[in-house]
Enzyme design. Structure first.
Site, PDB file in Angstrom:
ATOM      1  N   LYS A 194       0.848  -1.191   0.000  1.00  0.00           N
ATOM      2  CA  LYS A 194       0.000   0.000   0.000  1.00  0.00           C
ATOM      3  C   LYS A 194       0.881   1.237   0.000  1.00  0.00           C
ATOM      4  CE  LYS A 194      -3.443   2.504   2.660  1.00  0.00           C
ATOM      5  NZ  LYS A 194      -4.532   2.458   3.636  1.00  0.00           N
ATOM      6  N   LYS A 247      -2.343  -1.662  -3.710  1.00  0.00           N
ATOM      7  CA  LYS A 247      -3.227  -0.494  -3.671  1.00  0.00           C
ATOM      8  C   LYS A 247      -2.427   0.779  -3.849  1.00  0.00           C
ATOM      9  CE  LYS A 247      -6.111   1.945  -0.431  1.00  0.00           C
ATOM     10  NZ  LYS A 247      -6.266   2.224   0.954  1.00  0.00           N
TER      11      LYS A 247
HETATM   12  C1  PBG Z   1      -7.584   3.369   5.814  1.00  0.00           C
HETATM   13  C2  PBG Z   1      -7.841   3.261   4.361  1.00  0.00           C
HETATM   14  C3  PBG Z   1      -7.683   4.243   3.375  1.00  0.00           C
HETATM   15  C4  PBG Z   1      -8.150   3.682   2.201  1.00  0.00           C
HETATM   16  C5  PBG Z   1      -8.538   2.382   2.482  1.00  0.00           C
HETATM   17  N1  PBG Z   1      -8.321   2.149   3.824  1.00  0.00           N
HETATM   18  C6  PBG Z   1      -7.221   5.640   3.481  1.00  0.00           C
HETATM   19  C7  PBG Z   1      -5.803   5.941   3.678  1.00  0.00           C
HETATM   20  O1  PBG Z   1      -4.944   5.068   3.817  1.00  0.00           O
HETATM   21  O2  PBG Z   1      -5.535   7.144   3.773  1.00  0.00           O
HETATM   22  C8  PBG Z   1      -8.230   4.387   0.879  1.00  0.00           C
HETATM   23  C9  PBG Z   1      -9.305   3.919  -0.009  1.00  0.00           C
HETATM   24  C10 PBG Z   1      -9.640   4.827  -1.124  1.00  0.00           C
HETATM   25  O3  PBG Z   1      -8.988   5.861  -1.379  1.00  0.00           O
HETATM   26  O4  PBG Z   1     -10.619   4.505  -1.808  1.00  0.00           O
HETATM   27  N2  PBG Z   1      -6.255   3.502   6.153  1.00  0.00           N
END
Ligand code: PBG
Length: 327
Positions: A194, A247
């Site tokens: 991520k 992601k």
């Molecule tokens: C929680 C999380 C996030 C997303 C999924 N889980 C936000 C982040 O990491 O700031 C992002 C999902 C999206 O942008 O659709 N940490």
């Protein structure tokens, strides 16, 4: 003209094109991310994500039914609590918003498969993904809270948990907690790879989870890195993850392919809020054909190696698949 190869031969007929199609997909690979909020009879549109809403628990049913009708059988819940605090206590509260959503969904749509996003940023007053020590997120202390959060989601009805916080060691900590409490059969889908990404902007508007200071670069990955993506994926395999995730999805197809080739776990990719917002904005301006773009983005993620595609367009995509437009 003498040509030994004429690739066009296989493109001249629709039946033939489908016969030789290399990427085949169906709605069972789709997961819909859904925002749930406190209150009753609420359905609020998310300004930066036209067509996406925050639902109060009593209004979720209408969307869940549509998803099921289209053949989308899996939903991932994100909770938006009324109150946030330093310790993110709403993330692991028995009557927390996401826990209520799991209980309600199990009651009204028992055949749906429910996934819990495990993170603290929607629940902390500072908006970071863990417990702070000064200005830093304390990795090891956060693990306890993530494990507690995962357990409380599973107790409330989550069929699977998906840690998205990017703390080191969270998969092992969650696995241990679930096993000790009789949930050794509950799978963990790790947001293993991520990145710290501007593509999450609209999500943070939706969940009010932008960090109050600083950024997430001390825990989410630097998008210049490819070998580190493999390292993160391998570590989560060792810690006992059942499914890995990359992601964002769009712009990260190279890493979807690379993780897929180097591991043997099912692989998810998450087409995040910024991807959705860009497509919607361009389509609303009349600059692109929305359906065409949505299909092409999804197929490219699958072609790169995605098994499970998490997308705000899940219902629409399932319909495109059912109509035979893609699939
Ligand atoms: C929680 C999380 C996030 C997303 C999924 N889980 C936000 C982040 O990491 O700031 C992002 C999902 C999206 O942008 O659709 N940490």
């Amino acid at each position: 003209m003498e040509l030994s190869n004429r690739p066009r031969r296989l493109r001249g007929n629709g039946i033939l094109r489908k016969m030789v199609r290399e990427t085949r997909i169906d709605p069972s690979s789709l997961v819909y991310p859904m925002f749930v909020m406190e209150g009753s009879n609420k359905k609020e549109e998310i300004p930066s994500m036209p067509g996406q809403y925050r639902y109060s628990v009593d209004r979720m049913e209408e969307k869940l039914a549509k998803l099921q009708k289209a053949g989308v059988n899996s939903v991932m819940f994100f909770g938006i609590p009324e109150h946030k605090d330093e310790m993110g206590s709403g993330a692991y509260a028995e009557d927390g918003i996401v826990q209520k959503a799991f209980r309600k969904a199990k009651e009204t749509a028992p055949e749906l498969y429910l996934i819990g996003d495990v993170c603290m940023c929607e629940y902390t007053s500072h908006g970071h993904c863990g417990i702070l020590c000064g200005q830093e997120v304390d990795n090891d202390k956060t693990l306890e809270f993530l494990a507690k959060t995962a357990l409380s989601q599973v107790r409330a009805g989550a069929d699977m948990v998906a840690p998205s916080d990017m703390m080191d060691g969270r998969v092992a900590a969650i696995r241990r907690m679930l096993d000790q409490n009789g949930y050794s059969h509950t799978p963990i889908m790790s947001y293993a790879v991520k990145f710290a990404s501007s593509f999450y902007g609209p999500f943070r508007d939706a969940a009010g989870s932008a960090p109050a200071f600083g950024d997430r670069k001390s825990y989410q990955m630097d998008y210049h890195n490819r070998r580190e993506a493999i390292k993160e994926a391998m570590l989560d395999v060792e810690e006992g993850a059942d499914i890995l995730m990359v992601k964002p999805a769009m712009a990260y197809g190279d890493l979807i392919r690379e993780v897929k080739d180097r591991t043997s776990l099912p692989l998810a990719s998450y087409s995040v809020s910024g991807e959705y917002a860009m497509v919607k904005a361009a389509a609303l301006a009349g600059f692109v054909d929305e359906a065409g773009i949505v299909c092409e983005m999804a197929v490219s993620a699958f072609r790169a190696g995605t098994d499970i595609y998490i997308t705000y367009f899940a219902e629409e995509l399932a319909e495109f698949m059912n109509e035979g437009r893609i699939g």
